[in-house]
Design a protein around this motif. Structure first.
Motif, short mmCIF file in Angstrom:
data_model
loop_
_atom_site.label_atom_id
_atom_site.label_comp_id
_atom_site.label_asym_id
_atom_site.label_seq_id
_atom_site.Cartn_x
_atom_site.Cartn_y
_atom_site.Cartn_z
N LEU A 91 34.83 47.45 119.61
CA LEU A 91 34.93 48.87 119.98
C LEU A 91 36.16 49.58 119.41
N PRO A 92 37.38 49.06 119.55
CA PRO A 92 38.54 49.80 119.00
C PRO A 92 38.46 49.97 117.48
N LEU A 93 38.02 48.93 116.79
CA LEU A 93 37.89 49.02 115.34
C LEU A 93 36.75 49.97 114.95
N ALA A 94 35.67 49.95 115.73
CA ALA A 94 34.56 50.87 115.49
C ALA A 94 35.02 52.31 115.64
N ALA A 95 35.80 52.58 116.70
CA ALA A 95 36.30 53.95 116.92
C ALA A 95 37.17 54.40 115.75
N LEU A 96 38.03 53.52 115.28
CA LEU A 96 38.89 53.85 114.14
C LEU A 96 38.06 54.08 112.88
N GLY A 97 37.11 53.20 112.64
CA GLY A 97 36.26 53.33 111.45
C GLY A 97 35.43 54.60 111.48
N LEU A 98 34.89 54.93 112.64
CA LEU A 98 34.11 56.16 112.77
C LEU A 98 34.99 57.39 112.60
N THR A 99 36.23 57.32 113.08
CA THR A 99 37.18 58.43 112.89
C THR A 99 37.42 58.67 111.40
N VAL A 100 37.73 57.61 110.68
CA VAL A 100 38.01 57.71 109.25
C VAL A 100 36.76 58.18 108.49
N ALA A 101 35.60 57.62 108.86
CA ALA A 101 34.36 58.02 108.18
C ALA A 101 34.05 59.50 108.41
N ALA A 102 34.25 59.97 109.64
CA ALA A 102 33.98 61.39 109.93
C ALA A 102 34.96 62.29 109.19
N MET A 103 36.23 61.88 109.13
CA MET A 103 37.20 62.69 108.38
C MET A 103 36.80 62.76 106.91
N ALA A 104 36.44 61.61 106.35
CA ALA A 104 36.04 61.58 104.94
C ALA A 104 34.79 62.42 104.70
N ALA A 105 33.80 62.27 105.59
CA ALA A 105 32.54 63.02 105.43
C ALA A 105 32.76 64.52 105.57
N GLY A 106 33.73 64.91 106.37
CA GLY A 106 34.00 66.33 106.55
C GLY A 106 34.96 66.89 105.52
N ASP A 107 36.01 66.14 105.20
CA ASP A 107 37.08 66.68 104.36
C ASP A 107 36.84 66.53 102.86
N ILE A 108 36.24 65.45 102.43
CA ILE A 108 36.05 65.23 100.99
C ILE A 108 35.17 66.31 100.36
N PRO A 109 34.03 66.66 100.96
CA PRO A 109 33.24 67.74 100.36
C PRO A 109 33.99 69.08 100.33
N LEU A 110 34.78 69.36 101.37
CA LEU A 110 35.55 70.61 101.39
C LEU A 110 36.58 70.63 100.27
N ALA A 111 37.21 69.49 100.04
CA ALA A 111 38.19 69.40 98.95
C ALA A 111 37.49 69.45 97.58
N ALA A 112 36.32 68.82 97.50
CA ALA A 112 35.59 68.77 96.23
C ALA A 112 35.18 70.15 95.73
N VAL A 113 34.88 71.07 96.66
CA VAL A 113 34.50 72.42 96.23
C VAL A 113 35.71 73.36 96.17
N GLY A 114 36.90 72.83 96.44
CA GLY A 114 38.11 73.63 96.34
C GLY A 114 38.42 74.48 97.55
N ALA A 115 37.76 74.23 98.68
CA ALA A 115 38.01 75.03 99.88
C ALA A 115 39.31 74.63 100.57
#
Length: 157
Positions: A91-115
């Motif tokens: 559970l603790p590792l899952a929570a951390l992994g899901l946090t990182v995955a959600a940040m990447a899924a949200g932030d990488i596309p925003l950065a990729a389009v220059g937003a």
């Protein structure tokens, strides 16, 4: 593998993320981020989609920006639900992994389009991004765990 639990847990995680974000807005008196709407506008333009003009276009950008975030959060939950049970971390590792995955899924596309450019964020911006995603990761992990292992009870000491 449990796709339904992944989507359901992610929906709970998105609710937690939004709640923490809105609480931050209330506490600090900050406006909503315009970055998702800017990214939606850029993606629509690249796809040749005319969002119109004026208030209608602004509303469409805002709505599309929010939907992009929901898509990212639900997508992370789907992928987590597709993991075989024996590959799912504690559970603790899952929570951390899901946090990182959600940040990447949200932030990488925003950065990729220059937003946005996370390399230029100050500490307050990073905290404003990490805390809601941490709420997402923890909530998604806990809800998924409870949905897929409902009979498991903690032993009292």
């Amino acid at each position: 593998m449990n796709l339904t639990a992944g989507v359901t847990a992610a929906a709970a995680g998105i609710t937690a993320l939004d709640t923490v974000s809105y609480l931050d807005m209330v506490v600090r008196g900050r406006p909503a981020s315009e970055v998702p709407a800017e990214a939606a506008d850029e993606l629509a333009e690249r796809a040749g989609i005319d969002l119109g003009h004026g208030e209608k276009a602004d509303s469409r950008r805002t709505g599309l920006g929010a939907l992009l975030g929901y898509t990212a959060g639900l997508g992370v939950g789907v992928l987590y639900g597709l993991l075989p049970g024996d590959r799912r971390p504690a559970l603790p590792l899952a929570a951390l992994g899901l946090t990182v995955a959600a940040m990447a899924a949200g932030d990488i596309p925003l950065a990729a389009v220059g937003a946005t450019d996370p390399r230029r964020w100050d500490a307050t911006s990073w905290i404003s991004d990490i805390l809601p995603h941490l709420a997402y990761g923890l909530t998604t992990a806990v809800v998924y765990d409870r949905l897929t292992r409902p009979g498991r009870r903690r032993r009292r000491r």
